[in-house]
Scaffold this motif. Structure first.
Motif, PDB file in Angstrom:
ATOM      1  N   GLY A  60     -13.617   5.247  -6.628  1.00 37.07           N
ATOM      2  CA  GLY A  60     -12.440   4.553  -6.115  1.00 37.07           C
ATOM      3  C   GLY A  60     -12.617   4.085  -4.688  1.00 37.07           C
ATOM      4  N   GLU A 110     -11.581  -4.729  -0.318  1.00 32.35           N
ATOM      5  CA  GLU A 110     -11.055  -5.062   1.013  1.00 32.35           C
ATOM      6  C   GLU A 110     -11.993  -5.983   1.788  1.00 32.35           C
ATOM      7  OE1 GLU A 110      -8.048  -4.409   2.590  1.00 32.35           O
ATOM      8  OE2 GLU A 110      -7.532  -3.921   0.516  1.00 32.35           O
ATOM      9  N   TYR A 161     -12.568   0.290  -3.461  1.00 30.76           N
ATOM     10  CA  TYR A 161     -11.611  -0.111  -2.428  1.00 30.76           C
ATOM     11  C   TYR A 161     -12.311  -0.838  -1.282  1.00 30.76           C
ATOM     12  CZ  TYR A 161      -8.490   0.287   1.555  1.00 30.76           C
ATOM     13  OH  TYR A 161      -7.739   0.001   2.661  1.00 30.76           O
ATOM     14  N   VAL A 203       0.844  -1.196   0.000  1.00 32.01           N
ATOM     15  CA  VAL A 203       0.000   0.000   0.000  1.00 32.01           C
ATOM     16  C   VAL A 203       0.882   1.250   0.000  1.00 32.01           C
ATOM     17  CG1 VAL A 203      -1.725   1.304   1.296  1.00 32.01           C
ATOM     18  CG2 VAL A 203      -1.940  -1.175   1.081  1.00 32.01           C
TER      19      VAL A 203
END
Length: 131
Positions: free
Chosen positions: A58, A66, A62, A12
């Protein structure tokens, strides 16, 4: 930046350092190009609303990726992220009316005419109908 972020955040951190570098270079190149080209009108409202729509898409992608691991999460994130982008874009009207008209005229009679018309319907302001 990579030396700071990668040791603590691993992959990340690498992605964030890459993103920051690309944003910095993008801003520098944009300002250089605008200065070189002279009198160019930059629609900052449109740039900001497009950025905000992309940020929402986005973030949605995300969160899904996740939450749902693997390929199903990636596919679900892709679809949900696109949906978030289009949802916000349809509210803020990302495509200007003159650009939508140009897109429709340019793609008329081609295989992409129908998808372009649909995108313009979603993301451009409606034309005022004449009585």
């Amino acid at each position: 930046l990579a030396f700071i972020l990668i040791p603590s955040l691993h992959d990340v951190g690498a992605a964030l350092a890459n993103l920051a570098g690309q944003c910095i270079v993008g801003v520098i190149v944009t300002f250089y190009a605008l200065r070189f080209m002279g009198n160019v009108r930059v629609p900052f409202r449109q740039v900001l609303t497009t950025g905000a729509s992309a940020a929402v898409g986005g973030l949605v992608a995300y969160l899904i990726v996740e939450t749902v691991q693997g390929v199903p999460g990636l596919l679900a994130g892709l679809i949900a992220g696109l949906g978030g982008f289009v949802a916000v874009g349809s509210v803020v009207k990302l495509i200007r009316e003159d650009d939508a008209q140009w897109l429709a005229a340019t793609t008329s009679g081609t295989a992409v005419a129908a998808p372009i018309a649909f995108v313009c319907l979603l993301l451009a302001p409606r034309q005022a109908s004449t009585p």
